[in-house]
Scaffold this active site. Structure first.
Site, PDB file in Angstrom:
ATOM      1  CG  PHE A  33      -1.908   1.074   1.302  1.00 32.60           C
ATOM      2  CD1 PHE A  33      -2.890   1.203   0.334  1.00 32.60           C
ATOM      3  CD2 PHE A  33      -1.893   1.976   2.357  1.00 32.60           C
ATOM      4  CE1 PHE A  33      -3.839   2.215   0.408  1.00 32.60           C
ATOM      5  CE2 PHE A  33      -2.837   2.990   2.445  1.00 32.60           C
ATOM      6  CZ  PHE A  33      -3.814   3.104   1.472  1.00 32.60           C
ATOM      7  CB  SER A 101       2.659  -4.667   3.019  1.00 36.48           C
ATOM      8  OG  SER A 101       1.962  -3.847   3.928  1.00 36.48           O
ATOM      9  CG  ASP A 204       6.228  -5.139  10.171  1.00 38.16           C
ATOM     10  OD1 ASP A 204       5.853  -3.959  10.292  1.00 38.16           O
ATOM     11  OD2 ASP A 204       5.910  -5.853   9.204  1.00 38.16           O
ATOM     12  CG  HIS A 234       6.108  -3.174   6.808  1.00 38.27           C
ATOM     13  ND1 HIS A 234       5.229  -4.163   7.219  1.00 38.27           N
ATOM     14  CD2 HIS A 234       5.547  -2.628   5.688  1.00 38.27           C
ATOM     15  CE1 HIS A 234       4.196  -4.199   6.407  1.00 38.27           C
ATOM     16  NE2 HIS A 234       4.359  -3.285   5.461  1.00 38.27           N
TER      17      HIS A 234
END
Length: 257
Positions: A33, A101, A204, A234
């Site tokens: 994202f 993700s 993360d 992350h």
């Protein structure tokens, strides 16, 4: 080649979708994202150098300007992935999906919908649950506050953090749609029976490790494995432990292929 989503904004340099042609086995790589195909490029080159065709589409609303992401929903992002999977299937005899993700969540959802078309999946730093108060907050601020600033990029390696191609603001409405999407992803996990690899970083700061444990425990796959990374944050495809990630994905694909 993958489509470039329609936009009134210019494409950011490095955000372009791509395919690196190699062997008959392919990997469809799905970015996260507010990011772009850039975060999958090093992984794709690594796989292609080892005989695995690898490509990354650009999700709708991404790779241009944050304003382009306003009004986009999870259905738009799934549409981008769905069409990209058809492109890869036309080129390769077997296709694996690898997502990071949001891309990991999209990979899981696609696997629950199109399992017969996918040989196996890798979900990295994939979200699966956001507390309900966050959802209510996002819905409440959509009008007066259309964008949220991102205070940082969750990458430990400062050079990789500087080079990442993506947005530093996220539209509230698109973020709310992402949260809504996770309920559909959760519902689909018991429908996934293919070989699966789940990768997460212990440090993360965006997606807690409980998400990966939830995913792993609810996958119906008999052949599944989970890997915890002890360095990096992350965005595991560009951070300090990326070589471990690359090696594990190559081994997973070649073992199954």
């Amino acid at each position: 080649m993958f489509e470039i989503p329609e936009s009134n904004y210019p494409l950011l340099p490095g955000a372009e979708p791509f395919i690196y042609e190699a062997g008959p086995v392919g990997c469809l790589l799905v970015h996260g994202f507010t990011s772009s195909a850039h975060e999958m490029r090093d992984l794709a080159r690594f796989l292609a150098d080892r005989g695995i065709t690898a490509g990354a589409p650009l999700l709708a609303g991404h790779g241009t300007a944050p304003e382009d992401l306003q009004g986009k929903t999870w259905q738009d992002w799934y549409g981008s992935v769905d069409r990209a999977l058809d492109v890869m299937l036309a080129r390769c005899s077997r296709v694996y999906m690898v997502g990071l993700s949001l891309g990991g969540a999209l990979t899981l959802y696609t696997a629950s919908k199109r399992g017969a078309d996918i040989a196996g999946l890798v979900a990295m730093s994939a979200p699966i649950y956001v507390p309900s108060p966050v959802t209510y907050l996002l819905r409440g601020i959509q009008g007066p506050l259309p964008f949220l600033n991102k205070p940082y990029r969750d990458i430990d390696d400062p050079e990789a953090r500087q080079q990442l191609v993506g947005y530093m603001r996220s539209p509230v409405d698109a973020t709310a749609s992402l949260v809504d999407f996770l309920a559909h992803v959760r519902a689909g996990l018991p429908k996934i029976h293919m070989p699966a690899l789940v990768i997460y970083s212990r440090h993360d700061h965006v997606v807690p490790s409980v998400s990966s444990h939830h995913i792993y425990s609810r996958l119906a796959s008999h052949d599944k494995r989970m890997i915890a990374l002890h360095r990096g944050f992350h965005v595991v495809t560009v951070d300090y432990n990326k070589q471990r990630v690359f090696d594990e994905i190559e081994a997973f694909v070649k073992r199954e292929a």
